[in-house]
Design a protein around this motif. Structure first.
Motif, PDB file in Angstrom:
ATOM      1  N   ILE A  23      -4.391   1.305  -5.439  1.00  0.00           N
ATOM      2  CA  ILE A  23      -3.323   2.084  -4.803  1.00  0.00           C
ATOM      3  C   ILE A  23      -2.092   1.215  -4.574  1.00  0.00           C
ATOM      4  CG2 ILE A  23      -2.677   3.240  -2.647  1.00  0.00           C
ATOM      5  CD1 ILE A  23      -5.558   4.302  -2.505  1.00  0.00           C
ATOM      6  N   CYS A  24      -2.315   0.007  -4.074  1.00  0.00           N
ATOM      7  CA  CYS A  24      -1.188  -0.897  -3.802  1.00  0.00           C
ATOM      8  C   CYS A  24      -0.520  -1.352  -5.096  1.00  0.00           C
ATOM      9  CB  CYS A  24      -1.673  -2.102  -3.001  1.00  0.00           C
ATOM     10  SG  CYS A  24      -2.210  -1.696  -1.328  1.00  0.00           S
ATOM     11  N   HIS A  25      -1.314  -1.583  -6.144  1.00  0.00           N
ATOM     12  CA  HIS A  25      -0.763  -2.026  -7.428  1.00  0.00           C
ATOM     13  C   HIS A  25       0.205  -0.994  -8.001  1.00  0.00           C
ATOM     14  CE1 HIS A  25      -0.560  -3.989 -11.334  1.00  0.00           C
ATOM     15  NE2 HIS A  25      -0.849  -2.825 -11.904  1.00  0.00           N
ATOM     16  N   LEU A  26      -0.080   0.273  -7.754  1.00  0.00           N
ATOM     17  CA  LEU A  26       0.787   1.343  -8.251  1.00  0.00           C
ATOM     18  C   LEU A  26       1.962   1.635  -7.321  1.00  0.00           C
ATOM     19  CD1 LEU A  26      -1.912   3.845  -9.585  1.00  0.00           C
ATOM     20  CD2 LEU A  26      -0.439   2.327 -10.928  1.00  0.00           C
ATOM     21  N   GLY A  27       2.059   0.872  -6.241  1.00  0.00           N
ATOM     22  CA  GLY A  27       3.168   1.047  -5.316  1.00  0.00           C
ATOM     23  C   GLY A  27       3.064   2.267  -4.421  1.00  0.00           C
ATOM     24  N   LEU A  28       1.865   2.837  -4.308  1.00  0.00           N
ATOM     25  CA  LEU A  28       1.709   4.061  -3.535  1.00  0.00           C
ATOM     26  C   LEU A  28       1.615   3.815  -2.034  1.00  0.00           C
ATOM     27  CD1 LEU A  28      -0.876   5.951  -5.792  1.00  0.00           C
ATOM     28  CD2 LEU A  28       1.604   6.277  -5.678  1.00  0.00           C
ATOM     29  N   ALA A  29       1.479   2.546  -1.638  1.00  0.00           N
ATOM     30  CA  ALA A  29       1.340   2.245  -0.216  1.00  0.00           C
ATOM     31  C   ALA A  29       2.607   1.638   0.390  1.00  0.00           C
ATOM     32  CB  ALA A  29       0.170   1.295   0.004  1.00  0.00           C
ATOM     33  N   ALA A  30       3.610   1.413  -0.434  1.00  0.00           N
ATOM     34  CA  ALA A  30       4.807   0.721   0.051  1.00  0.00           C
ATOM     35  C   ALA A  30       5.779   1.667   0.752  1.00  0.00           C
ATOM     36  CB  ALA A  30       5.511   0.038  -1.127  1.00  0.00           C
ATOM     37  N   GLY A  31       6.567   1.081   1.623  1.00  0.00           N
ATOM     38  CA  GLY A  31       7.689   1.812   2.220  1.00  0.00           C
ATOM     39  C   GLY A  31       7.315   2.989   3.090  1.00  0.00           C
ATOM     40  N   GLY A  32       6.170   2.913   3.740  1.00  0.00           N
ATOM     41  CA  GLY A  32       5.786   3.976   4.648  1.00  0.00           C
ATOM     42  C   GLY A  32       5.336   5.259   3.974  1.00  0.00           C
ATOM     43  N   ARG A  33       4.954   5.181   2.710  1.00  0.00           N
ATOM     44  CA  ARG A  33       4.487   6.395   2.018  1.00  0.00           C
ATOM     45  C   ARG A  33       3.213   6.904   2.688  1.00  0.00           C
ATOM     46  NH1 ARG A  33       5.049   5.950  -4.403  1.00  0.00           N
ATOM     47  NH2 ARG A  33       5.318   8.198  -4.107  1.00  0.00           N
ATOM     48  N   ARG A  34       3.060   8.203   2.698  1.00  0.00           N
ATOM     49  CA  ARG A  34       1.990   8.843   3.455  1.00  0.00           C
ATOM     50  C   ARG A  34       0.723   9.006   2.610  1.00  0.00           C
ATOM     51  NH1 ARG A  34       3.699  14.093   6.466  1.00  0.00           N
ATOM     52  NH2 ARG A  34       2.108  13.347   7.948  1.00  0.00           N
ATOM     53  N   LEU A  35      -0.379   8.481   3.129  1.00  0.00           N
ATOM     54  CA  LEU A  35      -1.673   8.601   2.472  1.00  0.00           C
ATOM     55  C   LEU A  35      -2.719   8.985   3.516  1.00  0.00           C
ATOM     56  CD1 LEU A  35      -0.285   5.653   1.308  1.00  0.00           C
ATOM     57  CD2 LEU A  35      -2.085   6.058  -0.360  1.00  0.00           C
ATOM     58  N   ARG A  36      -3.723   9.718   3.082  1.00  0.00           N
ATOM     59  CA  ARG A  36      -4.829  10.047   3.968  1.00  0.00           C
ATOM     60  C   ARG A  36      -6.145   9.745   3.259  1.00  0.00           C
ATOM     61  NH1 ARG A  36      -1.334   9.559   6.844  1.00  0.00           N
ATOM     62  NH2 ARG A  36      -0.534  10.975   8.484  1.00  0.00           N
ATOM     63  N   VAL A  37      -7.107   9.273   4.035  1.00  0.00           N
ATOM     64  CA  VAL A  37      -8.439   8.948   3.519  1.00  0.00           C
ATOM     65  C   VAL A  37      -9.421   9.954   4.100  1.00  0.00           C
ATOM     66  CG1 VAL A  37     -10.247   7.212   3.378  1.00  0.00           C
ATOM     67  CG2 VAL A  37      -7.833   6.503   3.389  1.00  0.00           C
ATOM     68  N   VAL A  38     -10.036  10.756   3.229  1.00  0.00           N
ATOM     69  CA  VAL A  38     -11.020  11.742   3.667  1.00  0.00           C
ATOM     70  C   VAL A  38     -12.351  11.016   3.875  1.00  0.00           C
ATOM     71  CG1 VAL A  38     -12.215  13.881   3.112  1.00  0.00           C
ATOM     72  CG2 VAL A  38      -9.827  13.565   2.409  1.00  0.00           C
ATOM     73  N   CYS A  39     -12.871  11.090   5.093  1.00  0.00           N
ATOM     74  CA  CYS A  39     -14.000  10.249   5.501  1.00  0.00           C
ATOM     75  C   CYS A  39     -15.279  11.016   5.782  1.00  0.00           C
ATOM     76  CB  CYS A  39     -13.637   9.507   6.795  1.00  0.00           C
ATOM     77  SG  CYS A  39     -12.292   8.349   6.644  1.00  0.00           S
ATOM     78  N   SER A  40     -16.375  10.300   5.658  1.00  0.00           N
ATOM     79  CA  SER A  40     -17.643  10.708   6.241  1.00  0.00           C
ATOM     80  C   SER A  40     -17.769   9.939   7.554  1.00  0.00           C
ATOM     81  CB  SER A  40     -18.810  10.340   5.324  1.00  0.00           C
ATOM     82  OG  SER A  40     -18.671  10.942   4.058  1.00  0.00           O
ATOM     83  N   ARG A  41     -17.931  10.635   8.643  1.00  0.00           N
ATOM     84  CA  ARG A  41     -18.076   9.983   9.949  1.00  0.00           C
ATOM     85  C   ARG A  41     -19.478   9.392  10.042  1.00  0.00           C
ATOM     86  NH1 ARG A  41     -17.347  13.933  14.769  1.00  0.00           N
ATOM     87  NH2 ARG A  41     -15.216  13.990  13.970  1.00  0.00           N
ATOM     88  N   VAL A  42     -19.565   8.077   9.940  1.00  0.00           N
ATOM     89  CA  VAL A  42     -20.864   7.410   9.859  1.00  0.00           C
ATOM     90  C   VAL A  42     -21.387   7.088  11.256  1.00  0.00           C
ATOM     91  CG1 VAL A  42     -22.123   5.444   8.915  1.00  0.00           C
ATOM     92  CG2 VAL A  42     -20.218   6.429   7.630  1.00  0.00           C
ATOM     93  N   ASP A  43     -22.643   7.451  11.494  1.00  0.00           N
ATOM     94  CA  ASP A  43     -23.298   7.170  12.766  1.00  0.00           C
ATOM     95  C   ASP A  43     -23.303   5.660  13.038  1.00  0.00           C
ATOM     96  OD1 ASP A  43     -25.833   6.563  14.485  1.00  0.00           O
ATOM     97  OD2 ASP A  43     -25.577   8.737  14.671  1.00  0.00           O
ATOM     98  N   GLU A  44     -23.079   5.294  14.294  1.00  0.00           N
ATOM     99  CA  GLU A  44     -23.022   3.874  14.663  1.00  0.00           C
ATOM    100  C   GLU A  44     -24.295   3.135  14.266  1.00  0.00           C
ATOM    101  OE1 GLU A  44     -20.630   1.985  15.860  1.00  0.00           O
ATOM    102  OE2 GLU A  44     -19.190   3.631  15.846  1.00  0.00           O
ATOM    103  N   ALA A  45     -25.425   3.834  14.301  1.00  0.00           N
ATOM    104  CA  ALA A  45     -26.684   3.177  13.944  1.00  0.00           C
ATOM    105  C   ALA A  45     -26.702   2.726  12.491  1.00  0.00           C
ATOM    106  CB  ALA A  45     -27.852   4.130  14.206  1.00  0.00           C
TER     107      ALA A  45
END
Length: 265
Positions: free
Chosen positions: A111-133
Motif C-alpha cells: 500500500i505504501c509503495h503505491l503511495g496510497l498511504a501518503a498525505g492523509g489519504r483515507r484507508l480503512r481496515v476491515v477486521c475480525s475482532r479477535v478474542d484476547e485469549a
C-alpha cells in the motif's frame, strides 16, 4: 485432497468466527455506504471478507452482484492478502491489490509503495475482532496494519466486521497429540497457532522449546500462519507457501513433506 494423498486427516477446530450484534455493525455499514470517500479498503482474513461481503449484499437488497458493482464503481482499491484475497475472489469480488508477501507487513508495504498511504489519504481496515485469549498479549494483525499506515501518513482506522473466539480444546484430539498419535499438525492462521499453544500449555504447563510432543511436526500454511506460530512460541517444521484456503496446493505440500502420515488441521 489429503486422503487422496495418503493421509488420515483429523479435523480439530480451535477457533470460530461469529457475527457481531446488529447494534455494533453501524461502522461497517457506514464504510460500505461511503466507500467512494476512501482510497482503499484492506482485509486480512477470510472471516472479515465473509462478513464484509455478507453485509454489503444485505445493504444491496440481497444482491451480491450489485454489491460487487458498487465496490468497483466506488473507485476504492480493494486490498487483501492470503485467505482474504482468495475468499473475496470466491465471493465475486476481485481484489485490486494483493501483495507478494501475505502478511500484514507485506500488505502495508504494498500500500505504501503505491503511495496510497501518503498525505492523509483515507484507508480503512476491515477486521475480525479477535478474542484476547487468542492474542496472548500480542498485537492483532489488523492493529499492526493500521499502525503502519498511520505511521506512513494515512488517515487509517479499523472497522470490526465479525468476532473470532476460541473453542474449547477437544479432549480426543489433544490426547492424540499428547500421546504421539499424530504425525503432524497443520495451522492456517495466527489465531489457530495461539489456540494450539494455549491448549498445550493448559494440558502440559509449557511447550518444551516450542516443539510439539513426541516429535509431531508442525506445518504452517502460509506466511501469516508461520509468523503466528513464531509469536506463540511454536517451532515450525514445515512451511507451505500455500494458504489454508488453497486446498490442493497445501495438500500437495504436506504430502511431499510428510508422505503417508496422519494430519490434524
Amino acid at each position: 485432497e489429503l486422503i487422496s494423498a495418503g493421509a488420515r486427516p483429523v479435523w480439530w477446530p480451535l477457533v470460530e468466527a461469529v457475527p457481531l450484534p446488529e447494534s455494533e455493525l453501524g461502522p461497517l455499514d457506514d464504510l460500505i455506504m461511503r466507500m467512494p470517500e476512501y482510497c482503499a479498503v484492506a482485509l486480512l482474513s477470510r472471516h472479515a471478507a465473509d462478513a464484509f461481503v455478507e453485509r454489503g449484499a444485505r445493504i444491496s437488497d440481497g444482491d451480491s452482484e450489485l454489491f460487487a458493482a458498487m465496490v468497483a464503481a466506488s473507485g476504492a482499491q480493494l486490498a487483501a492478502c492470503g485467505g482474504a484475497a482468495a475468499r473475496l475472489r470466491e465471493l465475486g469480488l476481485a481484489p485490486s491489490l494483493v501483495p507478494l508477501v501475505s502478511t500484514a507487513d507485506g500488505l502495508a508495504a504494498a500500500i505504501c509503495h503505491l503511495g496510497l498511504a501518503a498525505g492523509g489519504r483515507r484507508l480503512r481496515v476491515v477486521c475480525s475482532r479477535v478474542d484476547e485469549a487468542l492474542l496472548r498479549g500480542k498485537e492483532a494483525e489488523e492493529e499492526a496494519l493500521v499502525a503502519a499506515l498511520l505511521a506512513a501518513g494515512a488517515d487509517a482506522d479499523a472497522v470490526d466486521a465479525c468476532a473470532i473466539r476460541p473453542l474449547l480444546a477437544s479432549g480426543h484430539e489433544l490426547s492424540l497429540l499428547r500421546e504421539g498419535g499424530l504425525d503432524a499438525v497443520c495451522v492456517g492462521s495466527a489465531e489457530e497457532a495461539n489456540a494450539l499453544a494455549a491448549a498445550l500449555e493448559a494440558a502440559e504447563g509449557a511447550v518444551s522449546n516450542g516443539a510439539l510432543p513426541h516429535g509431531t511436526r508442525l506445518v504452517a500454511a502460509g506466511a501469516a500462519a508461520r509468523e503466528g506460530c513464531a509469536a506463540a512460541g511454536l517451532q515450525v517444521d514445515v512451511e507451505s507457501r500455500a494458504e489454508a484456503e488453497e486446498a490442493a496446493a497445501l495438500a500437495k505440500a504436506v504430502a511431499d513433506a510428510l508422505v503417508e502420515r496422519r494430519l490434524v488441521w
